[in-house]
Design a protein around this motif. Structure first.
Motif, mmCIF file in Angstrom:
data_model
loop_
_atom_site.group_PDB
_atom_site.id
_atom_site.type_symbol
_atom_site.label_atom_id
_atom_site.label_comp_id
_atom_site.label_asym_id
_atom_site.label_seq_id
_atom_site.Cartn_x
_atom_site.Cartn_y
_atom_site.Cartn_z
ATOM 1 N N LEU A 62 0.828 -1.208 0.000
ATOM 2 C CA LEU A 62 0.000 0.000 0.000
ATOM 3 C C LEU A 62 0.859 1.254 0.000
ATOM 4 O O LEU A 62 0.564 2.239 -0.685
ATOM 5 N N PHE A 63 1.948 1.232 0.793
ATOM 6 C CA PHE A 63 2.839 2.390 0.841
ATOM 7 C C PHE A 63 3.422 2.675 -0.546
ATOM 8 O O PHE A 63 3.443 3.828 -0.994
ATOM 9 N N THR A 64 3.884 1.630 -1.222
ATOM 10 C CA THR A 64 4.443 1.799 -2.566
ATOM 11 C C THR A 64 3.402 2.343 -3.537
ATOM 12 O O THR A 64 3.692 3.214 -4.374
ATOM 13 N N HIS A 65 2.175 1.839 -3.419
ATOM 14 C CA HIS A 65 1.074 2.309 -4.285
ATOM 15 C C HIS A 65 0.818 3.802 -4.071
ATOM 16 O O HIS A 65 0.719 4.576 -5.036
ATOM 17 N N TYR A 66 0.703 4.230 -2.807
ATOM 18 C CA TYR A 66 0.436 5.646 -2.501
ATOM 19 C C TYR A 66 1.620 6.528 -2.888
ATOM 20 O O TYR A 66 1.448 7.667 -3.339
ATOM 21 N N THR A 72 6.046 10.518 -1.273
ATOM 22 C CA THR A 72 6.469 9.734 -0.097
ATOM 23 C C THR A 72 5.806 10.248 1.181
ATOM 24 O O THR A 72 5.369 9.465 2.036
ATOM 25 N N LYS A 73 5.762 11.573 1.337
ATOM 26 C CA LYS A 73 5.168 12.138 2.546
ATOM 27 C C LYS A 73 3.696 11.759 2.657
ATOM 28 O O LYS A 73 3.229 11.336 3.737
ATOM 29 N N SER A 74 2.937 11.895 1.576
ATOM 30 C CA SER A 74 1.503 11.546 1.600
ATOM 31 C C SER A 74 1.317 10.062 1.892
ATOM 32 O O SER A 74 0.412 9.671 2.649
ATOM 33 N N ALA A 75 2.169 9.221 1.304
ATOM 34 C CA ALA A 75 2.080 7.780 1.553
ATOM 35 C C ALA A 75 2.293 7.462 3.027
ATOM 36 O O ALA A 75 1.593 6.623 3.611
ATOM 37 N N CYS A 76 3.247 8.164 3.651
ATOM 38 C CA CYS A 76 3.508 7.958 5.079
ATOM 39 C C CYS A 76 2.293 8.366 5.918
ATOM 40 O O CYS A 76 1.890 7.650 6.840
ATOM 41 N N ILE A 77 1.695 9.504 5.582
ATOM 42 C CA ILE A 77 0.511 9.977 6.327
ATOM 43 C C ILE A 77 -0.633 8.984 6.186
ATOM 44 O O ILE A 77 -1.297 8.624 7.178
ATOM 45 N N PHE A 78 -0.890 8.501 4.970
ATOM 46 C CA PHE A 78 -1.990 7.550 4.742
ATOM 47 C C PHE A 78 -1.794 6.267 5.551
ATOM 48 O O PHE A 78 -2.733 5.740 6.147
ATOM 49 N N PRO A 86 0.921 7.650 15.455
ATOM 50 C CA PRO A 86 1.144 9.095 15.286
ATOM 51 C C PRO A 86 2.034 9.395 14.092
ATOM 52 O O PRO A 86 2.975 8.633 13.792
ATOM 53 N N TYR A 87 1.734 10.492 13.416
ATOM 54 C CA TYR A 87 2.575 10.970 12.320
ATOM 55 C C TYR A 87 3.284 12.235 12.771
ATOM 56 O O TYR A 87 2.649 13.172 13.274
ATOM 57 N N TYR A 88 4.610 12.258 12.604
ATOM 58 C CA TYR A 88 5.396 13.444 12.918
ATOM 59 C C TYR A 88 6.313 13.749 11.742
ATOM 60 O O TYR A 88 7.122 12.891 11.340
ATOM 61 N N TYR A 89 6.169 14.953 11.213
ATOM 62 C CA TYR A 89 6.993 15.327 10.066
ATOM 63 C C TYR A 89 8.474 15.318 10.435
ATOM 64 O O TYR A 89 9.322 14.945 9.615
ATOM 65 N N SER A 90 8.810 15.702 11.670
ATOM 66 C CA SER A 90 10.216 15.731 12.087
ATOM 67 C C SER A 90 10.836 14.345 12.016
ATOM 68 O O SER A 90 11.984 14.190 11.576
ATOM 69 N N GLN A 119 0.272 7.805 22.249
ATOM 70 C CA GLN A 119 -0.218 8.634 21.151
ATOM 71 C C GLN A 119 -0.680 7.760 19.988
ATOM 72 O O GLN A 119 -0.074 6.731 19.698
ATOM 73 N N ASP A 120 -1.742 8.224 19.328
ATOM 74 C CA ASP A 120 -2.197 7.592 18.092
ATOM 75 C C ASP A 120 -2.350 8.673 17.026
ATOM 76 O O ASP A 120 -1.891 9.807 17.229
ATOM 77 N N PHE A 121 -3.002 8.364 15.916
ATOM 78 C CA PHE A 121 -3.079 9.324 14.811
ATOM 79 C C PHE A 121 -3.869 10.577 15.179
ATOM 80 O O PHE A 121 -3.620 11.652 14.634
ATOM 81 N N SER A 122 -4.802 10.444 16.120
ATOM 82 C CA SER A 122 -5.626 11.605 16.492
ATOM 83 C C SER A 122 -4.772 12.737 17.072
ATOM 84 O O SER A 122 -5.054 13.913 16.837
ATOM 85 N N GLN A 123 -3.706 12.392 17.831
ATOM 86 C CA GLN A 123 -2.835 13.440 18.383
ATOM 87 C C GLN A 123 -2.116 14.209 17.278
ATOM 88 O O GLN A 123 -1.849 15.397 17.407
ATOM 89 N N SER A 124 -1.804 13.529 16.179
ATOM 90 C CA SER A 124 -1.135 14.210 15.060
ATOM 91 C C SER A 124 -2.051 15.236 14.418
ATOM 92 O O SER A 124 -1.610 16.313 14.004
ATOM 93 N N ILE A 125 -3.351 14.903 14.334
ATOM 94 C CA ILE A 125 -4.323 15.856 13.775
ATOM 95 C C ILE A 125 -4.443 17.068 14.686
ATOM 96 O O ILE A 125 -4.396 18.223 14.231
#
Length: 367
Positions: A62-66, A72-78, A86-90, A119-125
């Motif tokens: 899925l990561f490769t597809h996105y 790459t950044k969008s694939a990581c977020i998805f 959690p997603y952290y740009y840093s 932490q889960d994805f909600s904290q990143s939002i």
């Protein structure tokens, strides 16, 4: 005694009576370890022993597809959204810079560090991480220099004559200048170009050692044993290099437990007074040389030479010839200074005459 902070258990314990099935490809496993990623702080996988509902193979597909479809950044977020981590740009940015590419497996290992607990994805939002970019990261990393940091930087640049860390990131510059400052207490080090280059190499090595220490602190000693071993090997080589450079160039100071050593020296006191803009602290060598203490020391030294040195005829001739040359040089220098004084006196007279003319003109205008 201070209490140790509580750290959650991140073991790979699982319910062996439960079958773990990937909801994308349909493959099932009795043992999920190595087949599924774990999302330890998500509330979505409670009955799955915290293992995600998509196997590692499907995550990578899925990561490769996105990544191909977007970036790459969008694939990581998805994928962070799908795995509820959690997603952290840093963190995303640091992985790319350190490895020249990105992988979800490496991201998953590092996101399980202590700083990302609970932490889960909600904290990143909520934290606004989703839309961050390199500019935001630079602002977040903006380094504030203390007064002591600034003094160390300015003193080093003044003494060396240039900024040795001009192209380094601001956070690294602060660390490097603070590391460099103690080596410059001996101002002779800055005048020896080769020795200075070796000191700068030691300081740069210290920065690399510091980076290794930070990375080791964020790794799991069990899961990341190989990475920790590699980092310790790098540290060992850097420490050995520093030790060799220091010994060969007489830079190292052994058993130096007193932090105030050197603070009573003239060099340190002069530096401290310069930083406080105390102009009268600057040395007046004319007063020193013509002072009674210096004259007494010179006379004692000359008397000791005459009383205790046994000169033969050749020595006396050499001393005599040296004296004649020194006297000639001094007379020449004296004549040059006299001529400078004469020309300066002429300029003073001309300026006085001009000033008198201006004052007379002002008086005539008033009358």
């Amino acid at each position: 005694m201070a209490r140790k902070p509580k750290v959650a258990d991140l073991t790979d314990n699982f319910d062996d009576s439960h079958v773990y099935t990937c909801l994308r490809c349909g493959k099932s496993y009795e043992n999920p370890v190595g087949k599924f990623f774990k999302s330890p702080w998500s509330e979505c996988f409670e009955k799955n022993s915290k293992f995600t509902h998509i196997c590692k193979d499907c995550v990578n597909e899925l990561f490769t597809h996105y990544e191909k479809k977007y970036d790459t950044k969008s694939a990581c977020i998805f994928m962070c959204y799908k795995l509820d981590i959690p997603y952290y740009y840093s963190l995303f940015d640091s992985i790319i810079k350190a490895n020249n590419n990105f992988s979800m497996g490496l991201y998953m290992r590092q996101i399980n560090g202590r700083q990302y607990q609970y932490q889960d994805f909600s904290q990143s939002i909520l934290a606004g991480e989703i839309g961050k970019n390199s500019t935001d990261l630079d602002q977040d990393k903006e380094v504030k220099w203390s007064k002591q940091d600034t003094q160390n930087r300015d003193y080093a640049i003044e003494l060396i004559g240039y900024d040795p860390f001009e192209d380094y990131p601001e956070e690294d510059r602060r660390f490097l200048f603070n590391q460099l400052a103690p080596y410059l207490e001996d101002e002779d080090s800055a005048e020896d170009a080769y020795k200075l280059s070796q000191i700068l190499q030691i300081v740069n090595n210290n920065k690399q050692i510091h980076v290794c220490d930070k990375r080791i602190a964020n790794l799991d000693p069990v899961k990341d044993a190989n990475d920790i071993k590699t980092l310790n090997v790098i540290k060992k080589d850097l420490v050995a290099s520093n030790d060799k450079i220091a010994k060969e160039n007489e830079i190292s100071v052994k058993n130096r437990s007193n932090k105030d050593v050197g603070k009573s020296t003239l060099t340190y006191l002069m530096r401290d007074l310069r930083e406080k803009h105390f102009d009268k602290a600057e040395a007046d060598y004319y007063d020193q040389l013509s002072g009674p203490g210096t004259q007494w020391a010179i006379s004692v030294s000359q008397k000791a030479l005459l009383d205790h040195c046994l000169f033969d005829e050749n020595d006396k001739k050499e001393v005599y010839e040296t004296q004649i040359k020194l006297i000639e040089d001094l007379y020449k220098e004296l004549d040059d200074k006299k001529e400078q004084v004469r020309q300066l006196l002429i300029q003073v007279d001309e300026l006085k005459s001009q000033l008198s003319t201006v004052e007379d003109g002002d008086d005539d205008g008033l009358s």
